[in-house]
Design an enzyme around this catalytic site. Sequence first.
Site, mmCIF file in Angstrom:
data_model
loop_
_atom_site.group_PDB
_atom_site.id
_atom_site.type_symbol
_atom_site.label_atom_id
_atom_site.label_comp_id
_atom_site.label_asym_id
_atom_site.label_seq_id
_atom_site.Cartn_x
_atom_site.Cartn_y
_atom_site.Cartn_z
ATOM 1 C CE LYS A 110 -8.572 1.564 2.780
ATOM 2 N NZ LYS A 110 -7.534 1.847 3.808
ATOM 3 C CB CYS A 152 -4.940 -1.018 4.514
ATOM 4 S SG CYS A 152 -4.416 -0.929 6.247
ATOM 5 C CD GLU A 203 -2.465 1.259 2.750
ATOM 6 O OE1 GLU A 203 -3.369 2.096 2.913
ATOM 7 O OE2 GLU A 203 -2.118 0.452 3.640
#
Length: 493
Positions: free
Chosen positions: A322, A373, A265
């Site tokens: 995301k 994540c 990430e």
Amino acid sequence: MIKLLIAVLSGALLTTAFAPLGWWFVAFISPAILMMLWQQANRRQAIWIGYAFGLGFFSTGVSWVYNSIHEFGHAPVPFAVALTVLFSLTLAVFPAFVGWVQAPRQSTSQSNQSRAVFARYVLIFPAIWVLSEWVRGWLLTGFPWLQLGYSQLDTFFSTIAPVAGVLSGSWVIVVLIGFGFWVWSSTGKQRVMGVFGLLVLPIILLSLARVEWTDAVDKTLDVRLIQGNIAQENKWQSSWLVPTIDLYVGLTEENLDADLVVWPEVALPGRYSLFEQSVLTPLQAKLTQSNTDLMFGVLRKNEDGLHNALVRLNSDTEMYLKRHLVPFGEYIPFRNSLTWLKDMVELPSSDLSAGKVANTLSVGEFKVASSICYEDAYGSEVADMLPEANFLVNVSNDAWFGDSLAPHQHLEISRMRALETGRPLLRATSTGISAIVDHRGQIQSTSPQFELHVLKGSITPRTGATPYVIWQDKLIVILMLISLGAGLLLRRR
């Protein structure tokens, strides 16, 4: 007071059922102790006992929040302690609510005693436990960490997960405990029925272990996961920008014989536009020549704002943005009221916008379900990209957690997504634990923590859909609502 102390200690003990210790049997012992404490308690007492249990559980299980706030957010110690304690105090409300619902409302007659015992232990207690975990997973953006089912990943009790998800694993544990209390509290035919339940459910779970819910394709992918081991305190320092780029690009060029290379990430600490011409265009030419796909994390600016993105680079470029952002980490809720928070804690990416589309990325002929994540804690959101996707990729920066329980717990959560969806998983992290996981959630290989490492391996993409992919959490929630409703009606008769 003694009961409250025992509740706190049994809650703290439950943390050991999860990674890194993984003492799975404690997931049966600790809630059983809680139910023993609840047995003779009235509603008020049950609330406080449940709250004490939750306080012990969450104050130990999510103690890593302090690391993130103080060690890496550089918040003052009193402020970091206060936030961590407040977080635990809030989460403890959920076991308190379970205690309130399961507690008998009034004494029952002898003729109704057996029905009330069955309703309480087998219908109400398991149902409200699971429903409280479900609500905790979405209320105020959700915190689905430490759901009981995660503790059983390496046992046959997890074989129900491809059917109804991690919450069904929680139900298995609590309903078996409930059957045990039914046997203990009953006589005659009721006891026989309780023993029957204790025996039949494990047999069903063992039979599920033999089911292959998805199909392997006839091709494997050679993969490399690059763990750069860039410490969180260095990640955003300008002096570390060029060394970081050189590290990831250099290791990628050494592994162009792979089908897929994955960086963590925001491996490139900045906006995509900063690296596009000077770094990515030359690298793209080499990737195209070797027919290697690269997936990497970076920040991406578009008309909707700044995003935490996962880019797939080869001869063309694809991007996943995301969708589920971390509150107070990637954005500040109630921003107008909490502007002072940025003065107390360093939040380098606290103004991000959420992506809107659950799009897959392409690696050769295959499709990838991506998560960034914390997103992999939300099983239904991962399942949104299936059955189209053939394997899962999660990129994470667990450097925020330091040397705490969190990286181990996070890997455990990722593994559950592989089991639920029947897909292999690639997990690339900044400082560990990077991992290659098979479609049953079993670890094939991992990287050492806090070391520069290139994890090498292969995966076999898969097709098809598990029942969980089709139903997601709807099936278990509907069944638990039916169980709860039936239990409450039966107890009142």
